[in-house]
Motif scaffolding. Structure first.
Motif, PDB file in Angstrom:
ATOM      1  N   TYR A   1       0.848  -1.182   0.000  1.00 28.99           N
ATOM      2  CA  TYR A   1       0.000   0.000   0.000  1.00 28.99           C
ATOM      3  C   TYR A   1       0.888   1.239   0.000  1.00 28.99           C
ATOM      4  CZ  TYR A   1      -3.727  -3.197   1.356  1.00 28.99           C
ATOM      5  OH  TYR A   1      -4.619  -4.218   1.406  1.00 28.99           O
TER       6      TYR A   1
ATOM      7  N   ASP B   1       0.813  -3.142   7.261  1.00 29.16           N
ATOM      8  CA  ASP B   1      -0.537  -3.598   7.579  1.00 29.16           C
ATOM      9  C   ASP B   1      -1.075  -2.846   8.794  1.00 29.16           C
ATOM     10  OD1 ASP B   1      -0.460  -5.373   5.510  1.00 29.16           O
ATOM     11  OD2 ASP B   1       0.179  -7.085   6.735  1.00 29.16           O
ATOM     12  N   ARG B   2      -2.353  -2.498   8.751  1.00 30.63           N
ATOM     13  CA  ARG B   2      -3.072  -1.830   9.838  1.00 30.63           C
ATOM     14  C   ARG B   2      -2.549  -0.420  10.107  1.00 30.63           C
ATOM     15  NH1 ARG B   2      -3.299  -5.729  14.903  1.00 30.63           N
ATOM     16  NH2 ARG B   2      -4.589  -4.006  15.655  1.00 30.63           N
TER      17      ARG B   2
ATOM     18  N   ASP C   1      -9.696  -0.704  12.745  1.00 31.25           N
ATOM     19  CA  ASP C   1      -9.823  -1.993  12.082  1.00 31.25           C
ATOM     20  C   ASP C   1     -11.259  -2.493  12.034  1.00 31.25           C
ATOM     21  OD1 ASP C   1      -7.114  -2.184  11.667  1.00 31.25           O
ATOM     22  OD2 ASP C   1      -6.766  -3.056  13.640  1.00 31.25           O
TER      23      ASP C   1
END
Length: 270
Positions: A126, A137-138, A249
């Motif tokens: 990303y 991630d996250r 999340d």
């Protein structure tokens, strides 16, 4: 109509989709970068208000309730307990405010960095177009901090910072200590009102009866409001830690993040 998987494969065929040439290398860190502080006027005002409210509670507890009390042991025990918790609350607030919450290095989406990741063919990464960073991630982008934050839970104006991977523990301690001193203050206000009703109002405080009542009512309102707010936040944070999730999340925030991440999602050239 193509499925999301087909769209992903179409993107994968475009080797230059990440456009790393548009990202300048991250600037070298200097001595001034070691201190993390968000220059947001709303957050700074909220942080100052937080400290002022704690100091107001200190004033009412010490000068209106404890010092005029005839029982020295009662005043000493409650004074040490309340002031100790208040000190820990403000210390946790300062740490939560001045600790890097886990900011992703800005502008690290360079060709050299992408090549150093040694990504496998078809592996998805990303890229945030706002701070030109490769997002783990996250990680989510905060419009106030203007950075991508690892395991970002939310941006809290009361601590003038994001709650993320590195400062969540301080935020949890801050909410716990504020909830405890709010509950303690409410108990002392209740005992003080009982004492004043049984005794002469001129003997239960160094202030006039109307001023004493107003100060105690304001403290009661403040304590009740912050007890509910911080207790809910503390419970939410503990639940997030136990389930290894963040507010970002799940729920509404997750839906917004997924919509934004749909535009951030890119595949590197292999």
């Amino acid at each position: 109509m193509k499925s999301p998987a087909h769209r992903t494969r179409d993107i994968e065929r475009h080797a230059g989709y990440l456009k790393p040439e548009h990202c300048a290398p991250p600037p070298p860190r200097t001595g001034s970068d070691t201190m993390w502080f968000i220059r947001d006027s709303c957050g700074i005002v909220c942080g100052i208000i937080t400290w002022l409210l704690v100091f107001y509670a200190e004033f009412v507890v010490v000068f209106v309730m404890l010092l005029p009390a005839k029982n020295v042991a009662y005043s000493l025990i409650n004074g040490v307990l309340f002031n100790g918790l208040a000190f820990l609350a403000l210390a946790s607030h300062a740490k939560a405010m001045c600790t890097d919450p886990g900011a992703v290095p800005k502008g690290n989406a360079t060709k050299e960095f992408i090549e150093s990741l040694q990504l496998k063919p078809g592996q998805v990464v990303y890229k945030c177009p706002k701070c030109c960073s490769i997002k783990p991630d996250r990680a989510h982008h905060c419009s106030v901090c203007k950075r991508c934050i690892k395991k970002m839970d939310h941006h809290c104006p009361w601590v003038n910072n994001c709650v993320g991977e590195n400062n969540q523990k301080y935020f949890v301690l801050f909410t716990m200590y504020i909830a405890l001193i709010s509950f303690h203050a409410l108990l002392m206000v209740a005992f003080h009102f009982v004492f004043c009703f049984e005794e002469d109002w001129t003997k239960c405080s160094n202030f006039s009866p109307p001023a004493t009542v107003i100060l105690l009512i304001l403290l009661c309102f403040e304590g009740l409001l912050f007890l509910i707010f911080t207790a809910v936040m503390f419970g939410t944070q503990v639940h997030s830690i136990c389930t290894d999730e963040t507010v970002s999340d799940g729920g509404i925030v997750s839906a917004v993040s997924l919509l934004s991440d749909f535009h951030f999602r890119n595949l590197p050239a292999c």
